[in-house]
Design a protein around this motif. Structure first.
Motif, short mmCIF file in Angstrom:
data_model
loop_
_atom_site.label_atom_id
_atom_site.label_comp_id
_atom_site.label_asym_id
_atom_site.label_seq_id
_atom_site.Cartn_x
_atom_site.Cartn_y
_atom_site.Cartn_z
N GLY A 5 0.81 -1.21 0.00
CA GLY A 5 0.00 0.00 0.00
C GLY A 5 0.85 1.26 0.00
N ASP A 6 0.19 2.38 0.27
CA ASP A 6 0.86 3.68 0.23
C ASP A 6 2.00 3.77 1.26
OD1 ASP A 6 -0.83 4.47 -1.78
OD2 ASP A 6 -2.18 5.59 -0.47
N GLY A 7 1.88 3.07 2.36
CA GLY A 7 2.94 3.06 3.38
C GLY A 7 4.25 2.53 2.82
N ALA A 8 4.17 1.54 1.91
CA ALA A 8 5.38 1.01 1.27
C ALA A 8 6.03 2.09 0.41
CB ALA A 8 5.04 -0.22 0.42
N LYS A 9 5.22 2.86 -0.29
CA LYS A 9 5.76 3.95 -1.11
C LYS A 9 6.40 5.02 -0.23
CE LYS A 9 6.16 6.60 -4.84
NZ LYS A 9 7.35 7.39 -4.75
N GLN A 10 5.79 5.29 0.93
CA GLN A 10 6.36 6.28 1.85
C GLN A 10 7.74 5.84 2.33
OE1 GLN A 10 3.29 6.57 4.80
NE2 GLN A 10 2.01 7.90 3.53
N GLN A 11 7.92 4.55 2.58
CA GLN A 11 9.25 4.05 2.97
C GLN A 11 10.27 4.37 1.89
OE1 GLN A 11 8.22 -0.10 3.13
NE2 GLN A 11 8.28 -0.14 5.36
N LEU A 12 9.90 4.08 0.64
CA LEU A 12 10.80 4.34 -0.48
C LEU A 12 11.13 5.82 -0.59
CD1 LEU A 12 12.32 3.41 -3.04
CD2 LEU A 12 10.15 3.65 -4.28
N ASP A 13 10.13 6.66 -0.49
CA ASP A 13 10.36 8.11 -0.59
C ASP A 13 11.32 8.59 0.50
OD1 ASP A 13 8.68 8.21 -2.77
OD2 ASP A 13 6.96 8.96 -1.63
N ILE A 14 11.16 8.09 1.70
CA ILE A 14 12.04 8.49 2.80
C ILE A 14 13.48 8.04 2.53
CG2 ILE A 14 12.62 8.06 5.23
CD1 ILE A 14 9.52 7.98 5.71
N ASP A 15 13.64 6.78 2.11
CA ASP A 15 14.99 6.28 1.86
C ASP A 15 15.66 7.00 0.68
OD1 ASP A 15 14.62 4.58 3.97
OD2 ASP A 15 15.01 2.75 2.85
N LYS A 16 14.86 7.36 -0.34
CA LYS A 16 15.41 8.06 -1.51
C LYS A 16 15.68 9.53 -1.21
CE LYS A 16 13.57 6.27 -5.79
NZ LYS A 16 12.48 6.54 -6.74
N ASP A 17 14.61 10.23 -0.81
CA ASP A 17 14.67 11.68 -0.73
C ASP A 17 15.33 12.21 0.54
OD1 ASP A 17 13.27 11.58 -3.11
OD2 ASP A 17 11.32 11.86 -2.14
N LYS A 18 15.00 11.63 1.65
CA LYS A 18 15.51 12.14 2.93
C LYS A 18 16.86 11.52 3.29
CE LYS A 18 11.66 14.39 3.76
NZ LYS A 18 11.53 15.55 2.96
N LEU A 19 16.95 10.19 3.17
CA LEU A 19 18.18 9.50 3.59
C LEU A 19 19.18 9.32 2.45
CD1 LEU A 19 16.48 6.81 5.86
CD2 LEU A 19 17.49 9.01 6.53
N GLN A 20 18.74 9.48 1.22
CA GLN A 20 19.57 9.39 0.02
C GLN A 20 20.38 8.10 -0.05
OE1 GLN A 20 21.64 13.14 -0.31
NE2 GLN A 20 19.75 14.26 -0.58
N HIS A 21 19.69 6.97 0.19
CA HIS A 21 20.34 5.66 0.07
C HIS A 21 20.68 5.37 -1.39
CE1 HIS A 21 18.51 3.91 4.04
NE2 HIS A 21 19.25 4.99 4.25
N ALA A 22 21.61 4.44 -1.59
CA ALA A 22 21.99 4.00 -2.94
C ALA A 22 21.02 2.89 -3.37
CB ALA A 22 23.42 3.47 -2.93
N PHE A 23 20.53 2.99 -4.61
CA PHE A 23 19.55 2.05 -5.13
C PHE A 23 20.00 1.45 -6.45
CE2 PHE A 23 15.79 2.60 -2.51
CZ PHE A 23 16.07 3.77 -1.85
N THR A 24 19.45 0.29 -6.74
CA THR A 24 19.51 -0.30 -8.08
C THR A 24 18.06 -0.47 -8.52
OG1 THR A 24 19.51 -2.57 -7.21
CG2 THR A 24 21.67 -1.54 -7.63
N GLN A 25 17.87 -0.71 -9.80
CA GLN A 25 16.54 -0.95 -10.34
C GLN A 25 16.49 -2.33 -10.97
OE1 GLN A 25 15.92 3.07 -12.45
NE2 GLN A 25 13.88 2.41 -11.79
N PRO A 26 16.03 -3.33 -10.21
CA PRO A 26 15.94 -4.67 -10.79
C PRO A 26 14.88 -4.71 -11.89
CG PRO A 26 15.07 -4.65 -8.54
CD PRO A 26 15.60 -3.29 -8.82
N ALA A 27 15.15 -5.48 -12.93
CA ALA A 27 14.24 -5.58 -14.07
C ALA A 27 13.23 -6.70 -13.86
CB ALA A 27 15.05 -5.85 -15.34
N GLY A 28 12.09 -6.54 -14.50
CA GLY A 28 11.10 -7.61 -14.52
C GLY A 28 10.22 -7.74 -13.30
N LEU A 29 10.22 -6.75 -12.42
CA LEU A 29 9.38 -6.80 -11.22
C LEU A 29 8.34 -5.68 -11.29
CD1 LEU A 29 12.08 -7.45 -8.49
CD2 LEU A 29 10.41 -9.08 -9.38
N GLY A 30 7.12 -6.02 -11.63
CA GLY A 30 6.05 -5.04 -11.69
C GLY A 30 6.31 -3.98 -12.72
N ASP A 31 5.72 -2.80 -12.48
CA ASP A 31 5.88 -1.67 -13.40
C ASP A 31 7.10 -0.83 -13.07
OD1 ASP A 31 3.47 -2.32 -14.74
OD2 ASP A 31 2.33 -1.36 -13.15
#
Length: 180
Positions: A108-134
């Motif tokens: 749900g939206d809470g999962a998206k909020q986690q992502l936004d916090i880790d990206k925008d506020k904490l600026q964690h390093a991410f990869t984008q795995p292929a083939g998982l959802g949109d």
């Protein structure tokens, strides 16, 4: 009543609160270049998946205990379920005697909020795995994916090296998305 300078000073706090309210309501901006964690995949095609009503969802049926144990590589105890208006979650704690292990899924939206916090506020390093959802994002110990407008995240807690969980997290996410 009050001298003019006092009335002028009294309006300063009111103006400060108004400025804060306006600035807090602005949307956060994602980093502009693709090398940053906040870059959005422009080629991601939204699916036609219907939104999930998280208030009626048991997240433990989306990532079952056997899946969680396969992901973390150890036996886990009975799940703890929770849901509210923006997220359904299921937490599989590890044995209190060890090893340190826990698997969590959020839908749900809470999962998206986690992502936004880790990206925008904490600026964690991410990869984008292929083939998982949109759209999918992964960092050490955690993965997110979106199908339609529904976000899912899976997090692990362990003392083992996070590199050993990259593929197992992706496999667990594929399983979870398949059950939505």
């Amino acid at each position: 009543m009050f001298p003019l300078p006092f009335r002028a000073l009294a309006t300063v706090p009111v103006l400060a609160v108004a400025v804060l309210l306006v600035s807090c309501s602005a949307s956060p901006k994602l980093p502009a270049n693709a090398g940053d964690a906040g870059a959005v995949n422009p080629s991601a095609t939204p699916s036609s998946a219907r939104p999930v009503d998280v208030t009626k969802l048991d997240a433990c049926t989306i990532l079952m205990q056997a899946d969680a144990e396969t992901l973390i590589g150890t036996k886990l105890t009975e799940p703890q379920r929770a849901s509210n208006s923006d997220v359904a979650s299921c937490t599989y704690p590890g044995d209190p005697n060890g090893p340190t292990a826990q698997v969590e899924i959020y839908i749900g939206d809470g999962a998206k909020q986690q992502l936004d916090i880790d990206k925008d506020k904490l600026q964690h390093a991410f990869t984008q795995p292929a083939g998982l959802g949109d759209e999918a994002w992964q960092e050490d110990g955690m993965i997110w994916a979106r199908t339609g407008s529904t976000w899912v995240s899976i997090r692990i807690v362990t003392l083992d090296d996070a590199a050993g969980f990259v593929v197992p997290l992706q496999t667990a996410m594929a399983t979870a998305l398949g059950r939505l």
